[in-house]
Design a protein around this motif. Structure first.
Motif, mmCIF file in Angstrom:
data_model
loop_
_atom_site.group_PDB
_atom_site.id
_atom_site.type_symbol
_atom_site.label_atom_id
_atom_site.label_comp_id
_atom_site.label_asym_id
_atom_site.label_seq_id
_atom_site.Cartn_x
_atom_site.Cartn_y
_atom_site.Cartn_z
ATOM 1 N N ALA A 1 -7.943 8.080 4.608
ATOM 2 C CA ALA A 1 -7.788 6.624 4.656
ATOM 3 C C ALA A 1 -9.118 5.889 4.550
ATOM 4 O O ALA A 1 -9.143 4.694 4.249
ATOM 5 C CB ALA A 1 -7.058 6.213 5.928
ATOM 6 N N ALA B 1 -2.948 -3.435 7.388
ATOM 7 C CA ALA B 1 -1.689 -3.722 6.709
ATOM 8 C C ALA B 1 -0.848 -4.688 7.537
ATOM 9 O O ALA B 1 -0.226 -5.619 6.998
ATOM 10 C CB ALA B 1 -0.918 -2.428 6.463
ATOM 11 N N HIS B 2 -0.833 -4.489 8.839
ATOM 12 C CA HIS B 2 -0.063 -5.378 9.727
ATOM 13 C C HIS B 2 -0.594 -6.806 9.669
ATOM 14 O O HIS B 2 0.187 -7.762 9.544
ATOM 15 C CB HIS B 2 -0.132 -4.843 11.159
ATOM 16 C CG HIS B 2 0.502 -5.749 12.168
ATOM 17 N ND1 HIS B 2 1.870 -5.907 12.286
ATOM 18 C CD2 HIS B 2 -0.057 -6.581 13.099
ATOM 19 C CE1 HIS B 2 2.133 -6.780 13.245
ATOM 20 N NE2 HIS B 2 0.977 -7.202 13.751
ATOM 21 N N PHE C 1 -3.356 10.302 3.993
ATOM 22 C CA PHE C 1 -3.246 9.550 5.237
ATOM 23 C C PHE C 1 -3.478 10.463 6.433
ATOM 24 O O PHE C 1 -4.027 10.054 7.454
ATOM 25 C CB PHE C 1 -1.867 8.893 5.338
ATOM 26 C CG PHE C 1 -1.710 7.955 6.499
ATOM 27 C CD1 PHE C 1 -2.131 6.638 6.401
ATOM 28 C CD2 PHE C 1 -1.148 8.392 7.690
ATOM 29 C CE1 PHE C 1 -1.994 5.774 7.483
ATOM 30 C CE2 PHE C 1 -1.004 7.539 8.770
ATOM 31 C CZ PHE C 1 -1.437 6.221 8.667
ATOM 32 N N THR D 1 0.758 5.310 0.146
ATOM 33 C CA THR D 1 -0.167 6.386 0.458
ATOM 34 C C THR D 1 0.540 7.728 0.610
ATOM 35 O O THR D 1 1.573 7.827 1.282
ATOM 36 C CB THR D 1 -0.962 6.091 1.745
ATOM 37 O OG1 THR D 1 -1.790 7.219 2.065
ATOM 38 C CG2 THR D 1 -0.050 5.792 2.933
ATOM 39 N N LEU E 1 -6.206 1.338 8.889
ATOM 40 C CA LEU E 1 -5.387 0.942 7.743
ATOM 41 C C LEU E 1 -4.052 0.372 8.207
ATOM 42 O O LEU E 1 -3.577 -0.635 7.665
ATOM 43 C CB LEU E 1 -5.161 2.143 6.826
ATOM 44 C CG LEU E 1 -4.265 1.905 5.607
ATOM 45 C CD1 LEU E 1 -4.866 0.836 4.693
ATOM 46 C CD2 LEU E 1 -4.044 3.212 4.837
ATOM 47 N N VAL E 2 -3.433 0.999 9.192
ATOM 48 C CA VAL E 2 -2.174 0.485 9.747
ATOM 49 C C VAL E 2 -2.376 -0.930 10.284
ATOM 50 O O VAL E 2 -1.558 -1.831 10.026
ATOM 51 C CB VAL E 2 -1.657 1.422 10.864
ATOM 52 C CG1 VAL E 2 -0.469 0.778 11.590
ATOM 53 C CG2 VAL E 2 -1.248 2.765 10.289
ATOM 54 N N TRP F 1 1.197 -6.406 4.562
ATOM 55 C CA TRP F 1 1.394 -5.481 3.456
ATOM 56 C C TRP F 1 2.412 -4.424 3.862
ATOM 57 O O TRP F 1 2.230 -3.755 4.885
ATOM 58 C CB TRP F 1 0.105 -4.733 3.104
ATOM 59 C CG TRP F 1 -1.031 -5.565 2.628
ATOM 60 C CD1 TRP F 1 -0.969 -6.718 1.912
ATOM 61 C CD2 TRP F 1 -2.416 -5.278 2.836
ATOM 62 N NE1 TRP F 1 -2.229 -7.174 1.647
ATOM 63 C CE2 TRP F 1 -3.143 -6.317 2.211
ATOM 64 C CE3 TRP F 1 -3.107 -4.264 3.479
ATOM 65 C CZ2 TRP F 1 -4.530 -6.355 2.214
ATOM 66 C CZ3 TRP F 1 -4.493 -4.298 3.490
ATOM 67 C CH2 TRP F 1 -5.192 -5.332 2.854
ATOM 68 N N LEU G 1 3.417 -0.905 4.185
ATOM 69 C CA LEU G 1 2.691 0.366 4.129
ATOM 70 C C LEU G 1 3.730 1.462 3.921
ATOM 71 O O LEU G 1 4.553 1.720 4.802
ATOM 72 C CB LEU G 1 1.901 0.591 5.415
ATOM 73 C CG LEU G 1 1.041 1.856 5.481
ATOM 74 C CD1 LEU G 1 -0.010 1.866 4.370
ATOM 75 C CD2 LEU G 1 0.377 1.987 6.849
ATOM 76 N N ILE H 1 0.857 -1.181 0.000
ATOM 77 C CA ILE H 1 0.000 0.000 0.000
ATOM 78 C C ILE H 1 0.897 1.237 0.000
ATOM 79 O O ILE H 1 1.723 1.409 0.893
ATOM 80 C CB ILE H 1 -0.916 0.044 1.240
ATOM 81 C CG1 ILE H 1 -1.689 -1.266 1.404
ATOM 82 C CG2 ILE H 1 -1.861 1.242 1.153
ATOM 83 C CD1 ILE H 1 -2.694 -1.539 0.320
ATOM 84 N N PHE I 1 6.075 3.415 9.238
ATOM 85 C CA PHE I 1 5.873 2.929 7.879
ATOM 86 C C PHE I 1 7.003 1.971 7.499
ATOM 87 O O PHE I 1 8.099 2.023 8.064
ATOM 88 C CB PHE I 1 5.849 4.092 6.896
ATOM 89 C CG PHE I 1 4.632 4.967 7.021
ATOM 90 C CD1 PHE I 1 3.447 4.613 6.403
ATOM 91 C CD2 PHE I 1 4.668 6.152 7.755
ATOM 92 C CE1 PHE I 1 2.314 5.408 6.514
ATOM 93 C CE2 PHE I 1 3.557 6.959 7.873
ATOM 94 C CZ PHE I 1 2.373 6.585 7.250
ATOM 95 N N SER I 2 6.743 1.118 6.515
ATOM 96 C CA SER I 2 7.756 0.168 6.051
ATOM 97 C C SER I 2 8.870 0.872 5.291
ATOM 98 O O SER I 2 10.018 0.418 5.292
ATOM 99 C CB SER I 2 7.115 -0.888 5.148
ATOM 100 O OG SER I 2 6.029 -1.511 5.803
#
Length: 283
Positions: free
Chosen positions: A267, A50-51, A31, A25, A46-47, A55, A57, A23, A80-81
């Motif tokens: 979001a 994703a966790h 966001f 964003t 959303l966080v 995914w 993020l 994802i 974020f990743s």
């Protein structure tokens, strides 16, 4: 050196259709929507989603890395990743609890962008344009691979005139224009816009990450003009959130971008798109 979080998350995905998803964003207006408790709640959801689904993020923003890292370390933003910052001219990868520049991407930007030369040329261009647009260098934004100007425009044709003027001069660079969402003009007064001169845009950074880590699907979301190139990256379902800027919608007319309705913002629109387009399919 620890493995990037993106790699760790993609390895956990249980892929049934050969698609590794992430994802992407935008931050401000997507966001992060100031003053909206509903949008903040959706961002937290959303966080969490994703966790649960592993995914990556990935945030993308015009903000520079120094400000971003401060907000991450202080808890204003979630972990974020990865971060696409300075309009697409920087990539920071999360390794453990730390964020580090992607060395290969940074070297590419350095080869493509001579800041001092860009500043000199842009100054001459802004001066020759006269005082109609009140082109002004944003001296508070000093980033290695980005130069930002602000200007006033009352009509879409004027926005295009400024963009074309800079693009014809900086033919090998990216020119990104978007509304200043925090500027509130008086009734009938021109709107203020920001113009970024960059070696790469958000879309270029997304393509780099997709190729480098094998991301082949997912969602990309934005709200304004500087998200337009990101919202046209092949392989991703693009979402223009409900509280989008008119200039972004106009630029994306005739494309396959999903344009959400105004009753969902930030979001909320991303979660809605996940439900519509089945991003949970492999979970």
């Amino acid at each position: 050196m620890s493995v990037p979080v993106i790699t760790q998350l993609l390895a956990k995905q249980h892929v049934h259709n050969g698609t590794y998803q992430a994802i992407f964003t935008d931050l401000d207006g997507t966001f992060v929507v100031e003053g909206s408790a509903a949008a903040a709640k959706a961002a937290a959801q959303l966080v969490q989603r994703a966790h649960i689904n592993s995914w990556p993020l990935i945030a993308m923003t015009g903000r520079g890395s120094e400000r971003l890292l401060h907000e991450l370390h202080s808890g204003i933003l979630p972990a974020f990743s990865a971060l696409i910052s300075a309009g697409g001219s920087e990539i920071l990868l999360r390794r453990g609890d730390a964020y580090e520049p992607d060395a290969l991407y940074a070297e590419r930007m350095h080869r493509l962008f001579d800041r001092s030369q860009v500043l000199q040329t842009a100054k001459r261009l802004a001066t020759s344009a006269g005082g109609h647009f009140k082109l002004k260098l944003d001296s508070e934004l000093v980033e290695a691979h980005k130069v930002t100007y602000c200007f006033l425009a009352a009509r879409p044709a004027e926005i295009e005139q400024v963009r074309d003027m800079f693009q014809s001069t900086f033919q090998k660079l990216k020119i990104s224009v978007c509304e200043d969402i925090y500027y509130l003009p008086a009734d009938g007064a021109p709107q203020r816009y920001t113009l970024d001169i960059l070696p790469a845009g958000k879309g270029d950074a997304i393509r780099y990450l997709m190729q480098a880590y094998g991301i082949t699907g997912g969602i990309v979301a934005g709200d304004s003009g500087n998200d337009v190139d990101a919202l046209q990256v092949p392989g991703l379902q693009a979402v223009l959130v409900g509280n989008h800027q008119p200039t972004a919608q106009a630029a994306l007319a005739g494309t396959d971008v999903f344009i959400d309705s105004p009753d969902r913002i930030g979001a909320q629109s991303i979660l809605h798109a996940i439900d519509i387009f089945g991003a949970d399919a492999y979970a």
